[in-house]
Scaffold this motif. Sequence first.
Motif, short mmCIF file in Angstrom:
data_model
loop_
_atom_site.label_atom_id
_atom_site.label_comp_id
_atom_site.label_asym_id
_atom_site.label_seq_id
_atom_site.Cartn_x
_atom_site.Cartn_y
_atom_site.Cartn_z
N LEU A 204 2.74 -12.40 -3.93
CA LEU A 204 3.31 -13.48 -4.40
C LEU A 204 2.87 -14.67 -4.12
O LEU A 204 3.43 -16.11 -4.39
CB LEU A 204 4.70 -13.46 -3.69
N ARG A 225 18.26 -8.45 -8.97
CA ARG A 225 17.51 -8.86 -10.26
C ARG A 225 16.56 -7.61 -10.36
O ARG A 225 16.59 -7.18 -11.52
CB ARG A 225 16.90 -10.02 -10.18
N TYR A 226 15.88 -7.20 -9.55
CA TYR A 226 14.93 -5.95 -9.62
C TYR A 226 15.24 -4.79 -8.96
O TYR A 226 15.29 -4.74 -7.68
CB TYR A 226 13.55 -6.42 -9.24
N PHE A 228 13.87 -2.04 -7.26
CA PHE A 228 12.53 -1.39 -6.96
C PHE A 228 12.95 -0.05 -6.27
O PHE A 228 14.29 0.02 -5.83
CB PHE A 228 11.98 -2.31 -5.88
N VAL A 249 6.34 -3.28 -6.84
CA VAL A 249 6.11 -4.91 -6.71
C VAL A 249 5.07 -5.32 -7.67
O VAL A 249 5.02 -6.14 -8.41
CB VAL A 249 6.35 -5.25 -5.28
N VAL A 252 5.32 -5.07 -11.47
CA VAL A 252 6.32 -6.15 -11.94
C VAL A 252 5.67 -7.46 -12.01
O VAL A 252 5.65 -8.14 -13.08
CB VAL A 252 7.68 -6.19 -11.02
N ILE A 253 4.97 -7.87 -10.96
CA ILE A 253 4.21 -8.93 -10.94
C ILE A 253 3.03 -9.13 -12.06
O ILE A 253 2.68 -9.98 -12.72
CB ILE A 253 3.39 -9.24 -9.66
N THR A 265 11.57 -16.50 -10.01
CA THR A 265 11.05 -15.28 -10.00
C THR A 265 10.38 -14.84 -8.57
O THR A 265 10.72 -13.68 -8.15
CB THR A 265 10.19 -15.16 -11.24
N ASP A 268 13.27 -14.20 -6.43
CA ASP A 268 14.09 -12.77 -6.67
C ASP A 268 13.38 -11.79 -6.41
O ASP A 268 13.53 -10.63 -5.84
CB ASP A 268 14.41 -12.84 -8.16
N ILE A 269 12.05 -11.63 -6.44
CA ILE A 269 11.27 -10.35 -6.13
C ILE A 269 11.25 -10.29 -4.79
O ILE A 269 11.35 -9.16 -4.13
CB ILE A 269 9.71 -10.69 -6.58
N SER A 272 14.64 -8.85 -3.77
CA SER A 272 14.88 -7.48 -4.21
C SER A 272 13.97 -6.37 -3.20
O SER A 272 14.34 -5.47 -2.65
CB SER A 272 14.63 -7.09 -5.70
N PHE A 273 12.75 -6.84 -3.04
CA PHE A 273 11.97 -6.08 -2.06
C PHE A 273 12.48 -6.01 -0.73
O PHE A 273 12.72 -4.86 0.03
CB PHE A 273 10.47 -6.69 -2.16
#
Length: 373
Positions: A204, A225-226, A228, A249, A252-253, A265, A268-269, A272-273
Motif C-alpha cells: 500500500l 468493502r473488500y 478478503f 490483497v 486486489v491492488i 481505497t 478501505d483495503i 478490510s485486511f
Amino acid sequence: MPDFVEEKSAAAQIGPNAAFAAQTSSEHRAVLGIETSCDETAVAIVAADGTVLVERLLSQFEDHAPFGGVVPEIAARAHLRHLPAMTRAALDAAGLRAQDLGAIAATSGPGLIGGLLVGAGFGKGLALAAGRPFMAINHLEGHALTARLPGLVPQPVRFPYLLLLLSGGHCQCVAVEGVGRYRRLGGTIDDAVGEAFDKVAKLLGLPIPGGPALERLAMTGDAARYAFPRPLLGRAGCDFSFSGLKTAVSQVIAQLPPGAIAAETVADIAASFQRAVAEVLADRATHALAAMPEATVLVVAGGVAANQSIRASLTAVAARHGLALVAPPLRYCGDNAVMIAWAAIERRRAGLMENGMDLRPLPRWPLESLSIS
C-alpha cells in the motif's frame, strides 16, 4: 540515529543504589537485560521484585527506512556502535556498577544472528569482567513471561495461561504451564501475522514500521468493502496461515487502475485486511482455549499485540470463556530489554540458572525446546 528513549521508575529516582542498600545475596540484586535480536537496541535494569529501574531503547527505523525493511548488517553494526554507551548510561542512571548486579542477561535467540552475536558477546564480556553470572535468554520466553511482570495488570497472572505470541517473525499458540514449561498448541504454516501486516503495508506504499502505519490508516477505512479470505477459519486445530490473505490483497491492488491508489481505497483495503486478521486470530484463540480448559487467562504478546482492533477481538473471545485478556503496555509489546531481564529473574527464582557462557546464539530457538520435565 534518533535519541534514546528512557523510562525510569520512582525507585530509580530516589538516589543512587538506594533500592539495594540492604541487599546482600546475588538472588536479590537487580538484573541487567540486553535485547539486540532485530533492529532495536535495548538495555534495562530490573530489580528482583520486578521494579523497572532504568530502561533505554534505541530504534533504527530511520536507518532501515530507505531499504523498505530491516537490513541485518546495518542492524548489527548499529547494535555494536551504541550498546556499550547505552549500558554505561543505564548503570549510571541506576547508581550501580556491573559488579553490583545479580546477573547479566542477553537475548541469545531466536533472531538475526548478527545482532544476537553482538548482544550476547557484549553481555558475556561484561559478565566476565564484573565476575557476575551470564544468562542466555530466549527472546520468545521474554514475551511469554512479560504478563507476569508486577504492576502491569491489577492481579498477578497465574500459571497456567494461554499465550498468543504475535509478532513480525512469530505467530503461535502456547500453553504456558510454568517457567520453563511451554507446550506449543499451534503455529503459522507460512507467514507470521506481523510479517503479513508489514508486507501488506508495503504493497500500500506505507512507511515502516508497516504494522502501526496500517492500523492508523485502517481506523478511517470501510472494513466491509473488500471480502478478503479468512485462512483456516473454522478448521480444527490452532495453526495459522496468512500467505493466502496477503496474496488476495496483492491481487486486489494489482487490479486497480494504474497510478497512485486513491487514499480512500488504501484505507478501505487496510481496514478490510485488518478485520480479516482479527477474525482469524479470534477463531484460532477460540480453538486454543478449547484445547486448554485449565487456562487462567488469555495473554497476547509480541509487536502485533499493540494493535487495538486485535486486542478488542481477543478480549471478546476471552470474555466468552469467562476469562480476562492480559496484554502488556504498548511499550512492552515490541522488542525490549525489560522482558529479557524479567525472564532472567523468573528463571533464577525457579532454580533455572544455567551457565549462559556455554550457549552460542541461535537464530532458531523454539520456545518449547526450553521445557523441563
